[in-house]
Every structure is written in structure tokens, then in C-alpha cells.
Design a protein around this motif. Sequence first.
Motif, PDB file in Angstrom:
ATOM      1  N   ARG A  70     -45.166  -9.180 109.596  1.00 52.07           N
ATOM      2  CA  ARG A  70     -46.141  -9.469 108.534  1.00 52.07           C
ATOM      3  C   ARG A  70     -46.697  -8.213 107.853  1.00 52.07           C
ATOM      4  O   ARG A  70     -46.699  -8.123 106.630  1.00 52.07           O
ATOM      5  N   SER A  71     -47.141  -7.261 108.625  1.00 53.65           N
ATOM      6  CA  SER A  71     -47.748  -6.070 108.025  1.00 53.65           C
ATOM      7  C   SER A  71     -46.724  -5.292 107.185  1.00 53.65           C
ATOM      8  O   SER A  71     -47.058  -4.781 106.114  1.00 53.65           O
ATOM      9  N   SER A  72     -45.495  -5.207 107.646  1.00 58.06           N
ATOM     10  CA  SER A  72     -44.456  -4.517 106.879  1.00 58.06           C
ATOM     11  C   SER A  72     -44.136  -5.243 105.584  1.00 58.06           C
ATOM     12  O   SER A  72     -43.935  -4.617 104.539  1.00 58.06           O
ATOM     13  N   ILE A  73     -44.097  -6.559 105.645  1.00 56.75           N
ATOM     14  CA  ILE A  73     -43.812  -7.360 104.445  1.00 56.75           C
ATOM     15  C   ILE A  73     -44.940  -7.222 103.442  1.00 56.75           C
ATOM     16  O   ILE A  73     -44.701  -7.068 102.241  1.00 56.75           O
ATOM     17  N   LEU A  74     -46.160  -7.239 103.908  1.00 57.18           N
ATOM     18  CA  LEU A  74     -47.317  -7.114 103.001  1.00 57.18           C
ATOM     19  C   LEU A  74     -47.347  -5.750 102.312  1.00 57.18           C
ATOM     20  O   LEU A  74     -47.839  -5.639 101.181  1.00 57.18           O
ATOM     21  N   GLU A  75     -46.825  -4.714 102.957  1.00 61.14           N
ATOM     22  CA  GLU A  75     -46.754  -3.398 102.335  1.00 61.14           C
ATOM     23  C   GLU A  75     -45.778  -3.378 101.163  1.00 61.14           C
ATOM     24  O   GLU A  75     -45.928  -2.603 100.225  1.00 61.14           O
ATOM     25  N   LEU A  76     -44.761  -4.242 101.227  1.00 60.89           N
ATOM     26  CA  LEU A  76     -43.740  -4.290 100.177  1.00 60.89           C
ATOM     27  C   LEU A  76     -44.212  -5.002  98.911  1.00 60.89           C
ATOM     28  O   LEU A  76     -43.714  -4.738  97.840  1.00 60.89           O
ATOM     29  N   VAL A  77     -45.154  -5.909  99.063  1.00 57.47           N
ATOM     30  CA  VAL A  77     -45.611  -6.685  97.899  1.00 57.47           C
ATOM     31  C   VAL A  77     -46.832  -6.114  97.246  1.00 57.47           C
ATOM     32  O   VAL A  77     -47.483  -5.268  97.597  1.00 57.47           O
TER      33      VAL A  77
END
Length: 77
Positions: A70-77
Amino acid sequence: MILVCVVNSKMESLLKPCCQGVSKEYSCGNIDEVTKMTKYSVCGNTNASFFWDMIHPSQHGWLAISSHLRSSILELV
């Protein structure tokens, strides 16, 4: 690492698929063509398995994966 965090003492049962063929000749979802009987079994507690079948993560498995990423995905958006 995800699995160790989820349940350390039940690693083997956690990796065991919830839906399995009744023998090596069958897999999850197989039905005998002649008798129309199911040739697979489903575990009693689907939340206790990381995998639904030999390939696909269960809902519990996907939750563990998405929670970890989750945290990695949120950094991408």
C-alpha cells in the motif's frame, strides 16, 4: 516476509491451498464427467489460507499483499 508477519507458527498450513483436488489427477473445480461429483475439497476456514488454489491467492492472501504494498503504491500516485 509477509507470511511470517501474518502467522509465524502456522506457516505450513497457511501456504496450503484452501481448494484442492481429491487426488493428484484433479485440481480445484474439477467435476467428474460421468458422475457429476466434485473432485475437489474446500477448507473450512478460507481466512486461514494465503492461497485459494495452487496458483491464486485467496482474499486473505490478496489483503496481505495489498497491505504490504500500500505505501509503495500510494507513493506512485
